[in-house]
Design an enzyme around this catalytic site. Structure first.
Site, short mmCIF file in Angstrom:
data_model
loop_
_atom_site.label_atom_id
_atom_site.label_comp_id
_atom_site.label_asym_id
_atom_site.label_seq_id
_atom_site.Cartn_x
_atom_site.Cartn_y
_atom_site.Cartn_z
N THR A 161 11.05 -9.65 4.63
CA THR A 161 10.52 -10.89 4.18
C THR A 161 10.62 -10.99 2.58
OG1 THR A 161 8.35 -10.48 4.00
CG2 THR A 161 9.28 -11.40 6.39
N ASP A 187 13.72 -3.33 1.39
CA ASP A 187 13.09 -1.90 1.55
C ASP A 187 13.80 -0.93 1.79
OD1 ASP A 187 10.75 -3.11 0.55
OD2 ASP A 187 9.96 -3.60 2.50
N VAL A 214 7.59 3.47 0.07
CA VAL A 214 7.72 4.71 -0.49
C VAL A 214 7.19 6.00 0.41
CG1 VAL A 214 6.90 6.08 -2.56
CG2 VAL A 214 7.18 3.57 -2.78
N ILE A 249 0.89 -1.36 -0.07
CA ILE A 249 -0.01 0.17 -0.13
C ILE A 249 0.85 1.47 -0.25
CG2 ILE A 249 -1.99 -0.92 1.07
CD1 ILE A 249 -0.88 0.44 3.60
N GLY A 250 2.17 1.14 -0.03
CA GLY A 250 3.16 2.26 -0.30
C GLY A 250 3.63 2.49 1.16
N ALA A 294 6.56 -4.39 8.98
CA ALA A 294 6.25 -5.40 7.54
C ALA A 294 4.69 -5.83 7.77
CB ALA A 294 6.91 -6.70 7.82
N LYS A 341 14.54 -1.42 8.74
CA LYS A 341 13.51 -2.05 8.55
C LYS A 341 13.48 -3.32 9.75
CE LYS A 341 10.70 -4.04 5.76
NZ LYS A 341 9.26 -3.51 5.48
#
Length: 238
Positions: A41, A50, A17, A13-14, A111, A37
């Site tokens: 996974t 990420d 970002v 879902i972002g 996560a 992070k």
């Protein structure tokens, strides 16, 4: 706000970002930034995670990752299936606290959603946030179905006496439908927290230089940006 925990109403879902956008806006405001992070996974050891993506988009931030598991599952499940040690909330809190001694802002990205389990004891990102006494930012989707899971997440945070700093729409469509436009009004109400930004769909595909220049325009001043929630509401709401 030395530590901000970033969670979401689900996957894809972002969150990453949005984390990168907050990092870019904070860097532009002269802050030193670290991103942590908690558990990565679905990524092989030789692949970018990420935290790496945040660095690519945002620029010179310190990136850290506590654990990495190969299967795209909840961290606790992925750790168990891989025969690897899980991440515990106290480890997330300790790592974030250490980064906070060296940076103006630490962004802790979870996560999946708020209550995704890290370990067999049921530890979650919410537990790490409580140990840190840190506010949380909730990244939500724009369209139909988002109100229910946003309100459930917000209620859980209140039940745990955790601060919800606000909600960011992780991907605002170029041509929003009626549900998305109505949700501009309804998301702050169901969350009982302000709308703090809306990232345009495809923001993560921008060239990094453009991303860094534009990111502050997507986020409210509390997140080091210039985005005006009221102007957005007037323009987008039906």
């Amino acid at each position: 706000m030395p530590v901000l925990v970033i969670t979401g109403t689900g996957t894809e879902i972002g969150k990453t970002v949005t984390t990168a956008a907050v990092a870019a806006a904070a860097l532009a405001a002269g802050q030193s930034v670290a991103v942590l992070k908690a558990a990565q996974t679905g990524v092989r050891p030789d692949e970018r995670g990420d935290a790496d993506e945040v660095v690519r988009l945002a620029g010179p931030v310190t990136a850290a990752e506590l654990a990495r598991y190969p299967e795209p599952l909840a961290p606790g499940t992925a750790a168990r299936r891989a025969g690897m040690a899980p991440v515990h909330p106290h480890e997330v809190a300790e790592a974030a606290a250490k980064l906070a001694t060296e940076h103006d802002l630490v962004l802790v990205e979870g996560a999946g959603g708020l209550l995704v389990r890290f370990d067999a004891a049921g530890g979650t990102l919410a537990d790490a946030a409580r140990l840190l006494n840190a506010p949380l930012l909730l990244v939500a989707s724009a369209g139909l179905g988002t109100l229910n899971i946003t309100e459930l997440s917000a209620r859980e945070l209140r039940a745990r006496e955790l601060e919800l700093a606000g909600v960011v729409i992780g991907s605002w469509p170029d041509a929003p439908d009626l549900a998305s436009r109505c949700n501009v009004m309804d998301l702050p109400e169901v969350a009982a927290a302000p709308l703090l930004g809306a990232l345009p769909a495809g923001a993560g595909a921008l060239p990094p230089a453009d991303f860094r220049t534009t990111a502050p325009q997507w986020l409210a001043p509390r997140l080091y940006g210039t985005w005006d929630a009221e102007a957005f509401r007037i323009r987008e709401a039906p």
